[in-house]
Design an enzyme around this catalytic site. Structure first.
Site, PDB file in Angstrom:
ATOM      1  CB  CYS A 100      -0.916  -0.046   1.229  1.00 32.65           C
ATOM      2  SG  CYS A 100      -2.154   1.258   1.283  1.00 32.65           S
ATOM      3  CB  CYS A 101       3.811   2.308   2.043  1.00 24.51           C
ATOM      4  SG  CYS A 101       3.172   2.747   3.664  1.00 24.51           S
ATOM      5  CB  CYS A 139      -2.514   6.997   5.950  1.00 20.81           C
ATOM      6  SG  CYS A 139      -1.574   7.348   4.471  1.00 20.81           S
ATOM      7  CB  CYS A 182      -1.094   3.340   8.973  1.00 18.86           C
ATOM      8  SG  CYS A 182      -1.684   2.248   7.680  1.00 18.86           S
ATOM      9  CB  CYS A 195       5.850   5.070   4.427  1.00 18.64           C
ATOM     10  SG  CYS A 195       6.798   6.462   3.799  1.00 18.64           S
TER      11      CYS A 195
HETATM   12  S1  SF4 Z   1       0.473   4.626   5.661  1.00 15.89           S
HETATM   13 FE1  SF4 Z   1      -1.087   3.000   5.613  1.00 15.89          FE
HETATM   14  S2  SF4 Z   1      -2.804   3.751   4.367  1.00 15.89           S
HETATM   15 FE2  SF4 Z   1      -1.009   5.115   4.024  1.00 15.89          FE
HETATM   16  S3  SF4 Z   1      -0.076   4.338   2.196  1.00 15.89           S
HETATM   17 FE3  SF4 Z   1       0.976   3.329   3.928  1.00 15.89          FE
HETATM   18  S4  SF4 Z   1      -0.151   1.410   4.368  1.00 15.89           S
HETATM   19 FE4  SF4 Z   1      -1.410   2.716   2.976  1.00 15.89          FE
END
Ligand code: SF4
Length: 245
Positions: free
Chosen positions: A121-122, A209, A212, A235
């Site tokens: 996701c990151c 975010c 998280c 991240c």
């Molecule tokens: S901090 Fe969490 S929601 Fe944001 S990009 Fe990374 S995994 Fe995704």
């Protein structure tokens, strides 16, 4: 725009990093502006140190472009702060967007990817958009501080960042706030009436975010509220390809 390895005198970067170690913040920023102008840009997630740094730059007439990684998953308070800062400083802060909306990402990878694959996701929402931006720059300026966490204690004021392994592209990465302590950051914010994220007053010391990020307890490091439940402290934007912070 970005640098090839052959263009970089690594020893000179090391020498400058050492020279800047005790230099005032504005002196480091002025050197970057004089040498690179708008090819040096400030990336901020609106933590306190970034705000202090941008304020110093603007007060000194150094109008670096400013950008943020808008994952589309930031807290409402963060978007409100961005708007307030733009108004106060009279600048536009560019929001770098991921290729997919959260809904498109959920359709391709499943709902709430951050719960099962936060690294993926990151990468999708932060690392890739940042890589695209860095390919247009010579210097990435961050508000990273050594005191924030164990993973950041080795941060240098100036270093190299190998951000694109396929094209073998490098960029200079400047961390002019590296030696600043949290107390000094907040003293400056309060003394100068700088707007800050309302979540800081609710126990959040490092804000990313919303899925998280949680508030931290006394005794935890500043970034302990990020990615709770995962063996993950960064991240990936500062550690991509294993480069130093
Ligand atoms: S901090 Fe969490 S929601 Fe944001 S990009 Fe990374 S995994 Fe995704």
């Amino acid at each position: 725009m970005s640098l090839q390895p052959s263009e970089i005198d690594r020893d000179e970067v090391k020498r400058l990093a050492s020279e800047f170690e005790g230099a005032p913040l504005t002196e480091v920023l002025a050197w970057l502006w004089e040498k690179f102008g708008e090819r040096a840009a400030i990336g901020t997630s609106f933590q306190g140190a970034g705000l202090v740094m941008i304020d110093h730059a603007l007060n000194a007439g150094l109008r670096f472009p400013v950008f943020t990684l808008d994952t589309n998953l930031l807290f409402p308070e963060t978007y409100e702060l961005k708007a307030r800062l733009e108004k106060r400083w009279g600048i536009t802060i560019e929001g770098l967007q991921p290729e997919q909306t959260p809904e498109q990402q959920a359709a391709e990878y499943g709902a709430e990817l951050w719960k099962k694959g936060p690294d993926v996701c990151c990468t999708l929402r932060k690392v890739v958009p940042l890589q695209k931006k860095l390919s247009t720059l010579a210097v990435w300026i961050t508000g990273l501080r050594r005191q924030q966490s164990d993973t950041r204690e080795g941060a240098q004021i100036l270093g190299l960042y190998h951000f694109d392994v396929l094209r073998d592209l490098y960029i200079l990465k400047a961390n002019p706030m590296a030696t600043w302590k949290r107390e000094a950051v907040w003293d400056y914010i309060k003394a100068n009436g700088l707007p800050y994220n309302a979540l800081h007053d609710r126990g959040y010391r490092s804000i990313g975010c919303w899925p998280c990020t949680r508030a931290t307890d006394a005794g935890e490091n500043e970034r302990a509220g990020r990615w709770t439940g995962f063996d993950k402290a960064e991240c990936g934007i500062h550690t991509f390809l294993g480069d130093s912070i």
